[in-house]
Scaffold this motif. Structure first.
Motif, short mmCIF file in Angstrom:
data_model
loop_
_atom_site.label_atom_id
_atom_site.label_comp_id
_atom_site.label_asym_id
_atom_site.label_seq_id
_atom_site.Cartn_x
_atom_site.Cartn_y
_atom_site.Cartn_z
N THR A 7 -30.19 -9.36 -1.67
CA THR A 7 -29.55 -10.45 -2.39
C THR A 7 -28.07 -10.14 -2.62
O THR A 7 -27.66 -8.98 -2.58
N ALA B 236 -24.74 -11.15 -5.27
CA ALA B 236 -24.16 -11.81 -6.44
C ALA B 236 -22.65 -11.61 -6.35
O ALA B 236 -22.11 -10.59 -6.79
N SER C 11 -28.28 -12.81 -8.86
CA SER C 11 -29.14 -13.13 -7.73
C SER C 11 -30.40 -12.28 -7.81
O SER C 11 -30.35 -11.13 -8.23
N SER D 51 -31.30 -14.18 -1.45
CA SER D 51 -30.62 -15.22 -2.22
C SER D 51 -29.17 -14.82 -2.48
O SER D 51 -28.82 -13.64 -2.47
N LYS D 52 -28.30 -15.86 -2.72
CA LYS D 52 -26.87 -15.63 -2.94
C LYS D 52 -26.41 -16.44 -4.15
O LYS D 52 -26.66 -17.64 -4.24
N ALA D 53 -25.70 -15.78 -5.06
CA ALA D 53 -25.09 -16.45 -6.21
C ALA D 53 -23.59 -16.28 -6.09
O ALA D 53 -23.04 -15.22 -6.41
#
Length: 730
Positions: A519, A521, A528, A533-535
């Motif tokens: 992930t 962030a 994240s 996933s990506k924030a």
């Protein structure tokens, strides 16, 4: 303008002296009235009459009426407020508070307490309070926790008597305990010896006499001397001297005196191996032959033995030896002459298993060998050079393990393990296998780890803490920014104060947090989690699998979904949320709904957004008579709502008491009314039997009801009405 005055027939014309107007009346100028003026009304007999204002209600309210409408008032953003008799009968609250948001004073009363308080911020940080309950009275003063001081006076409830306390005002700063007069001088407390000595008194036995006194006490300028005398014998102890004496027949015979001799510590012991009996101590004059010095003794013989211990002195050495009973073991201290320039002592312990000898090699310089003074009792072993595993490093005050090829090059550094390096100053520490602590006060441990930032810490395998106050742990992790933290396997924390954990996750934004598997962030303060996933947005959150939170403050959780708008929320699979301040879901399942009347409806627009739609239905209003009507009943009540506008239709029946008289009743609405002071609708009231049709006016009364008014021309028969009214809810 509609003509409101109906022309009367000749038989109903007013009496002489009245002025009749058959046309609409228009006044161009009307003077302002007073609150005490009466009101002109149009009577049933078509005459204009004067009616007092108080006949219409709505005059001044008493206190009870005011409280019934609300018992709270506030000003200045609620910094000053009045709370009047709030709560139930057993728990009423009265509160008055005046303040500006920082400084405030308040009075609070309840069924079980009363409190007066004042609080203000810096520089005083004062919070003062006086409270009274059934447990007593408390006076407190503190600094709101800024510096930690707190003063309190507690007066408990006295169930046995009435007591009054007066506090002294001339005390210096400090803590004091209040005492009653029974606790002071003459009370039941026994004085201590210190208190007796400070009185300066000296005790004498009243039956003693001169030369045979009995006394106990202290004397001297500073009471530095003590005397204990009992009818002929006594002990006197003073500065650097004591005397033990006995008196007989008026003569003072001193039998023992001791004095302090500077630089000497003398102990005189009495023999312990005597049998019971009476013995006399001898003086030097009592010893036959007089005293001998050591030389005279040695001239008589240089060897002596008593029990297991022997002493031997000859020309080149002297020894003190203690032997075992069977002669197979001994311990000895020997002083040897080596040559004209050197002498050496020797300490030896011997038994059948071997011997240990401690020898002091003749010195080549002036040195002192000192043993440490241990703080705890116990047995300690002196180590030899062969026992040491530590040696000095190349840095100032540094140490390194003697084996393993480690080195400590920084000041006060420590290196241990295999091929480790502690190069940072101020106590850097490396341990383990091929680790390096390069930053000041850094710490590297494990295998192949690197702590290069100041106060950084690397642990595990191949982890690197490369900036100040960074922490890397686990397998091949990196903390490359100030105050960053990486853990797990292959994680990277590159943002300031960021945190990466899990496997392959990256926390790139300042204050960001990435966890899970692979992930990212990257937005400031982003988070994240999950897998892939990506924030990327500021303060965004991405969770699930391969989801992205790209908008500021956005939130996404699911599979392959994206939250691209600002404040956008997305839940589900393959959903793209581009609109700001919008929540996206695939299916919306609501487990339970609250009960009550709906104030609006919802639907979906062409883009799938939830929008407001119209609602309609029946409602059951409450109908209450005001004047000149009885037997009221609602036949039907329906309403519809579109946006903020509510439209309702009500049919009703009523029995009229008096003809040509204002008649009316209250009717409740299906929802709350925003502007209840306005005229909200009209209607028609019909008496079918008499063919009488009269208009009705709907006037808002409060947020939940309105009044209906009409003027019937007949009485005794039932009127049926139909009303239509409309209002806004905001």
């Amino acid at each position: 303008m509609k003509e409101n005055i109906k022309t009367q027939s000749d038989k109903t014309q007013p009496s002489a002296g009245n002025y009749q107007i058959n046309k609409p009346l228009k006044l161009n100028t009307v003077n302002e009235g007073e609150s005490t003026d009466n009101v002109l009304v149009h009577g049933a007999d078509n005459e204009v009459k004067s009616v007092p204002r108080n006949e219409f209600g709505g005059g001044a309210q008493d206190l009870q009426q005011t409280l019934d409408n609300g018992n709270n008032a506030s000003l200045d953003s609620n910094n000053s407020k009045l709370k009047f008799l709030e709560g139930s009968e057993n728990n009423r609250i009265f509160e008055v508070r005046v303040g500006d948001g920082l400084v405030q004073s308040s009075l609070s009363l309840g069924n079980t307490y009363a409190s007066l308080s004042h609080s203000e911020p810096a520089p005083g940080h004062v919070n003062s309070n006086i409270s009274a309950t059934n447990a007593g009275i408390i006076l407190s003063n503190n600094d709101n926790g800024v510096n930690g001081w707190y003063n309190m006076l507690y007066v408990p409830y006295n169930t046995t008597s009435q007591t009054t306390y007066t506090l002294p005002i001339d005390k210096p700063n400090g803590n004091y305990t209040l005492a009653t007069t029974d606790d002071i001088s003459g009370g039941s407390t026994t004085p201590t010896l210190q208190q007796v000595v400070e009185t300066g008194e000296f005790y004498f036995d009243p039956e003693s006499h001169e030369g045979n006194a009995t006394c106990l006490g202290f004397y001297g300028t500073d009471k530095e001397n003590v005397a204990i005398i009992g009818r002929g014998s006594g002990l006197l102890a003073g500065t650097n001297e004591f005397t033990l004496s006995t008196t007989a027949s008026g003569l003072n015979a001193t039998i023992l005196r001791g004095r302090y001799i500077e630089g000497k510590n003398l102990n005189f012991e009495l023999p312990e191996d005597k049998d019971s009996g009476t013995y006399t101590l001898a003086t030097l004059n009592d010893i036959t032959g007089g005293s001998q010095n050591l030389q005279q003794v040695l001239d008589q013989g240089s060897y002596g033995r008593k029990g297991h211990t022997e002493v031997s002195i000859n020309d080149d050495s002297g020894a003190i030896i203690t032997n075992s009973t069977d002669g197979t073991a001994f311990a000895r201290i020997i002083s040897k002459w080596i040559n004209n320039s050197n002498c050496t002592p020797e300490l030896q312990s011997y038994n059948v298993n071997g011997s240990t000898t401690v020898s002091i090699i003749p010195p080549v310089a002036f040195t002192n060998i000192m043993f440490p003074a241990k703080s705890a009792a116990g047995d300690y072993t002196v180590a030899t050079l062969d026992d040491l595993v530590w040696s000095s490093g190349t840095g100032s005050n540094s140490i390194k393990a003697s084996n393993g090829g480690s080195n400590a090059t920084g000041s006060n550094a420590v290196a241990q393990g295999n091929a480790t390096l502690a190069a940072g100053n101020n106590g850097s520490h490396s341990e383990g296998n091929f680790t390096a602590a390069l930053g000041d006060s850094s710490h590297a441990e494990g295998t192949g780890t690197l702590a290069s930032g100041q106060n950084s810490h690397a642990e595990g395998q191949d982890s690197k803490a490369m900036d100040d106050i960074a922490h890397a742990e686990g397998l091949n992790t990196q903390a490359t920014a100030v105050a960053s933290h990486s853990e797990g396997s292959g994680t990277v924390a590159s943002g300031y104060a960021s945190h990466a954990q899990g496997s392959g996750s990256k926390a790139e934004g300042m204050n960001s947090h990435a966890e899970g598997q692979n992930t990212i962030a990257s937005g400031p303060a982003s988070h994240s989690q999950g897998s892939g996933s990506k924030a990327t947005g500021f303060s965004s959150h991405a969770g699930g699998n391969n989801s992205e939170a790209n908008g500021m403050f956005s939130f996404v959780h699911g599979l392959d979904s994206k939250a691209n708008g600002e404040n956008t929320i997305v839940f589900g699979k393959n959903i793209i949320g581009d609109s700001n301040d919008t929540a996206y879901v695939d299916f919306l399942n609501i487990k339970r709904l609250a009960t009550g009347n709906a104030v609006n409806g919802i639907g979906l627009d062409a883009n799938g957004n939830v929008v407001e739609s119209s609602i309609s239905g029946n409602f059951t209003p409450t109908i209450t008579a005001i004047e000149n009507v009885t037997d009221l009943a609602v036949l039907e009540a329906t309403y519809s709502k579109v946006g903020n506008i509510v439209t309702a239709r009500v049919t009703f029946v009523a029995e009229v008491n008096v003809a040509n008289t204002r008649s009316g009743f209250f009717l409740t609405t299906p929802t709350s009314i925003y502007n209840f002071s306005a005229n909200i609708g009209t209607g028609t009231v019909v008496n079918v039997s008499d063919n009488d049709y009269v208009p009705a006016i709907c006037q808002g009364f409060n947020t939940t009801s309105f009044t209906v008014s009409f003027y019937p021309h007949f009485n005794g028969n039932q009127y049926q009405g139909s009303l239509i009214f409309q209002y806004s809810i905001e």
